[in-house]
Enzyme design. Structure first.
Site, PDB file in Angstrom:
ATOM      1  N   ASP A 178       0.847  -1.205   0.000  1.00 53.12           N
ATOM      2  CA  ASP A 178       0.000   0.000   0.000  1.00 53.12           C
ATOM      3  C   ASP A 178       0.878   1.249   0.000  1.00 53.12           C
ATOM      4  O   ASP A 178       2.092   1.167   0.210  1.00 53.12           O
ATOM      5  CB  ASP A 178      -0.887  -0.047   1.259  1.00 53.12           C
ATOM      6  N   GLU A 201       2.741   4.944  -3.987  1.00 55.20           N
ATOM      7  CA  GLU A 201       2.742   5.848  -5.164  1.00 55.20           C
ATOM      8  C   GLU A 201       4.066   6.602  -5.303  1.00 55.20           C
ATOM      9  O   GLU A 201       4.416   6.895  -6.450  1.00 55.20           O
ATOM     10  CB  GLU A 201       1.567   6.832  -5.050  1.00 55.20           C
ATOM     11  N   ASP A 235      -8.880   3.549  -3.033  1.00 58.98           N
ATOM     12  CA  ASP A 235      -9.868   4.062  -2.078  1.00 58.98           C
ATOM     13  C   ASP A 235     -11.109   4.625  -2.748  1.00 58.98           C
ATOM     14  O   ASP A 235     -11.294   5.848  -2.863  1.00 58.98           O
ATOM     15  CB  ASP A 235      -9.224   5.130  -1.186  1.00 58.98           C
TER      16      ASP A 235
END
Ligand code: MIG
Length: 802
Positions: free
Chosen positions: A405, A408, A483
């Site tokens: 997670d 990015e 999300d």
């Protein structure tokens, strides 16, 4: 960032005339009067690579996206020359380069123009960072449509859009937001029944304009690096997608349990709560294969540690869950807490594995653990170190899958929500700044994790998942759409995004079922499950602060309906597994948008509600509140309504009833759909028989069935079973020819066959030309069922004489 207005006006430089060219092996290199190099490589008859260098030089040729294992080869490579053009010929395309200005035009062998430079290659010098803004402009053909580009949460057809790629953590993103978690600089153009693909292999922030600024121009440009793109010829979209997926690689087969139903939440803790969760699934007979540990399992969000108060004995907990048939998946984040009592931090520091700013200080940023440093996963030594950190988590504790997670990478409370651009990266010995490494970071983290899980799960197969990714990242990991929100619009988005990812090489994907942020109504949750069971990755996940999202949280009716659909997914596992195999072997996307299925049908160009799951099931989830049905577009062919066997002739839109307990599902005529019995988890039972649902067709249809041990690597040594069923139906007889490849022996001996739409009662049956009594085959004329031995080459059934 440069805006398109600047693209039009300021400081653009162009190659000028060709001065000379030479060819060597599979490539031709041109040099122009303005010292531009263009190297064209013929990789396959249908794949050409174009690379432009300025100042007469190329950069080191390095790519994270391209799969080095991919084998290339071509049948033809010829060059023709005249004063105006130099032409490269392969057995599929003709590529013409203008000597006057280096502009490129590509034709098929019938001289149909496929793609042509508008302004062509041009560039602008970047004084601030050095290097160039590299730009390409192509003419868009009449009626051309565009598809692809990864996870963009926007309409499926990209015509008229301008989009850019810069991996971004977008909590509760809205429709049409531009930059999201993934960067896949690959698109497909479709005009006059011909598809082609462009893969722009550049990891800098890149931009794509599909006739947005200029009605008849397609442009792509990047803020650094080289203009380096692959042209992939179809003519079918299916050819383009498979070629692209081969070029950037496919994963190994996942363990079959990874295709089961998964339940997650941020976060399940303590240990007792997980065990209750598991017990509830079993008690309510709701199939489930995996439960997830989100960040709260850690000690202060430190990766590779445990909160011992909530999880006093992780190994024992994981074992107990395993006994109940649950695999445990755990999350990891890239941020490593600055804490000298934390060994991962100390080791990273000692080994000099953390990212640094341009002038030397560490890249410091706030994430869940507080202030953190971040491993530079673009350094191979760092990846190896990271992989080994899974020794305990996977090798000893028994975690079966890992979820990457925030890669990015996400940083809290800073402008841009990520690293500053000056951060330095190794980039596998091609040292660079974050401008170049940003879009790659998440992919390389997922790659490092994959190596670790693979190593320590051995002899079992790894399961890996990531939020951020780049083209080619599908080799290492599955992914999800991040999300999202519990709204009807997001249900539509999940459908569109997953189809888009599938044609962008990343088939192993799904959405947070029910929505991550906010709480779904029982109705929305039900409809989302009805979509989610057709997604290659099928997981309920939610932020946890808006109520419960377990299937039983919405009352009895929702529980019962959703259970039926999850049961269906478990029944269809052999079918999905086969589609996965075809993805792995042939680069065929697991979900096929209608335009992929029939690109000659212009009705499909702006549709994305319906899709083909695998090869022969048409799904059209309900995406609106209070719906009792919807209009469904049926592509060409004849389709059976899954629920009542009613037949529909395609090529038109019709209303289909779908009260809450139904979702429009159709099966292609002639299809042979393999099914398992319902199980509570993969391999709960040893299969005694396999079900084959056969949908009669007056004509021919081929179906495939791939089987193996569901885990482990024996399939790579030939222990798989690949069966091809050729169905041939006539008015009064049916032939099914079976061909088997591979050495895997399935545990069952019989096939439980059920015909749908068979227009006659069976009078005689022959197996491999020998007549077999219908009693022996347990023929039941009322249900059109038969039990036949699995080994046959030809099954021949003849109508009963009246
Ligand atoms: O800032 O780990 O997308 O699935 O539950 C939030 C907590 C961090 C974002 C992920 C989400 C996950 C959550 N994470």
């Amino acid at each position: 960032m440069i805006t398109s207005t600047e693209l039009e006006t300021k400081g653009n430089l162009f190659p000028g005339q060709i001065k000379e060219f030479r060819f060597e092996g599979n490539s031709v290199t041109f040099t122009t009067e303005n010292n531009v190099l263009l190297k064209i490589d013929v990789l396959r008859d249908s794949i050409l690579r174009f690379r432009y260098g300025t100042d007469g030089i190329f950069e080191n040729d390095f790519s994270y996206a391209i799969d080095k294992e991919t084998i290339h080869g071509f049948n033809k490579f010829e060059i023709q020359e005249n004063p105006s053009f130099i032409t490269i010929l392969t057995s599929k395309v003709k590529c013409r380069i203008s000597t006057r200005d280096l502009k490129v035009a590509i034709y098929d062998l019938q001289n149909k123009l496929i793609l042509e430079d508008e302004a062509g290659f041009h560039w602008q010098e970047n004084f601030e960072y050095g290097g160039n803004y590299v730009k390409m402009s192509k003419t868009s053909m009449d009626g051309e449509n565009f598809f692809g580009l990864g996870d963009k949460p926007t309409s499926f057809n990209l015509k008229g859009k301008k989009l850019s790629l810069w991996n971004t953590d977008q909590f509760a993103y809205s429709k049409d937001v531009d930059e999201l978690y993934k960067a896949v600089p690959f698109y497909i153009g479709l005009h006059s029944n011909t598809s082609y693909g462009i893969f722009f292999d550049n990891s800098f922030r890149s931009h794509f304009d599909f006739c947005h600024e200029k009605r008849n121009a397609v442009r792509f440009w990047a803020e650094g690096g080289e203009m380096d793109y692959y042209f992939i010829y179809g003519p079918q979209m299916a050819d383009v997608v498979s070629s692209y997926t081969h070029l950037t690689g496919t994963p190994d087969m996942p363990p079959m349990w990874a295709l089961g139903f998964h339940q997650s939440k941020w976060s399940y803790f303590p240990e007792e709560r997980l065990s209750e969760l598991a017990d509830n699934f079993r008690k309510l007979k709701f199939p489930c294969d995996a439960v997830y540990l989100d960040i709260d399992y850690m000690d202060g969000f430190r990766c590779f540690t445990w909160n011992r108060e909530h999880f006093p004995n992780p190994k024992q907990m994981v074992e107990k869950l395993e006994e109940k048939g649950f695999k445990t998946v755990a999350i990891v984040d890239p941020g490593i807490r600055i804490d000298s009592n934390y060994d991962v931090y100390r080791e990273g520091l000692e080994k000099d594995y953390f990212c640094k700013r341009a002038d030397g200080p560490y890249m410091r940023g706030k994430v869940w653990p507080g202030e953190c440093y971040f491993p530079d996963y673009t350094n191979p030594a760092v990846r190896e170190w990271w992989a080994d950190l899974f020794k305990e988590l996977v090798g000893e504790i028994g975690i079966k899958g890992v979820w990457n997670d925030m890669n990015e990478p996400a940083v809290m409370e800073v402008p841009g929500k990520t690293f500053p651009l000056d951060v330095r990266h190794d980039y596998d010995d091609n040292a660079c700044s974050h401008r170049k490494a940003h879009n790659i970071y998440g992919m390389q983290m997922a790659r490092a994790t994959y190596e670790g899980v693979k190593k320590y799960a051995f002899p079992k197969r790894p399961f890996n998942m990531t939020r951020a990714n780049f083209a080619g990242g599908q080799r290492f990991t599955s992914t999800w759409t991040g999300d999202n929100v519990a709204t009807w619009e997001h249900l539509w988005l999940a459908n569109t995004q997953v189809q888009r990812l599938c044609i962008s090489g990343m088939s192993f994907t799904g959405s947070d079922i029910g929505g991550f942020a906010e709480q779904p109504s029982g109705e929305l949750f039900t409809r989302w499950i009805q979509l989610g069971i057709f997604h290659p990755f099928c997981r309920v996940h939610s932020s946890g602060d808006h109520g419960n999202q377990e299937p039983w949280s919405f009352g009895e009716e929702v529980l019962n309906i959703t259970r039926e659909f999850v049961n269906l997914r478990y029944q269809l596992l052999p079918y999905l597994y086969t589609a996965f195999y075809q993805y792995v072997e042939e680069g065929i996307p697991i979900l096929k948008p209608l335009v992929y299925f029939d690109q000659e049908d212009a009705h499909t160009y702006y549709r994305s509600d319906e899709f083909i799951f695998g090869n022969q099931i048409l799904a059209c989830p309900i995406q609106d509140i209070n719906s009792l049905g919807r209009r469904v577009y049926f592509p060409k062919g004849r389709w059976y309504n899954f629920w009542n066997d009613e037949q529909i002739v395609g090529g038109k839109e019709i209303w289909v009833d779908a009260p809450l307990e139904k979702s429009p599902i159709f099966v292609k005529e002639g299809a042979i759909i393999p099914k398992f019995p319902v199980q509570q988890y993969v391999d709960e039972i040893v299969l005694k028989e396999l079900y084959l649902d056969i949908y009669y067709k007056n004509g021919n249809e081929t179906s495939v069935l791939y089987e193996d041990a569901h885990d482990g690597y024996d399939y790579k040594k030939g222990r798989y079973s690949l069966k091809t069923f050729k169905f041939r139906g006539r008015a009064s007889e049916v032939f099914i020819q079976q061909h088997k490849d591979g050495k895997y022996l399935t545990p069952y001996e019989h096939l439980q066959v059920r015909f749908h739409g068979l227009p006659f009662k069976i009078g005689k049956a022959f197996i491999d030309t020998e007549e077999v009594s219908l009693v022996q085959l347990e023929y039941d004329p009322e249900y059109s069922t038969l039990k036949i031995p699995k080994k046959f080459e030809l099954l021949h059934l003849v109508r009963e004489k009246t």
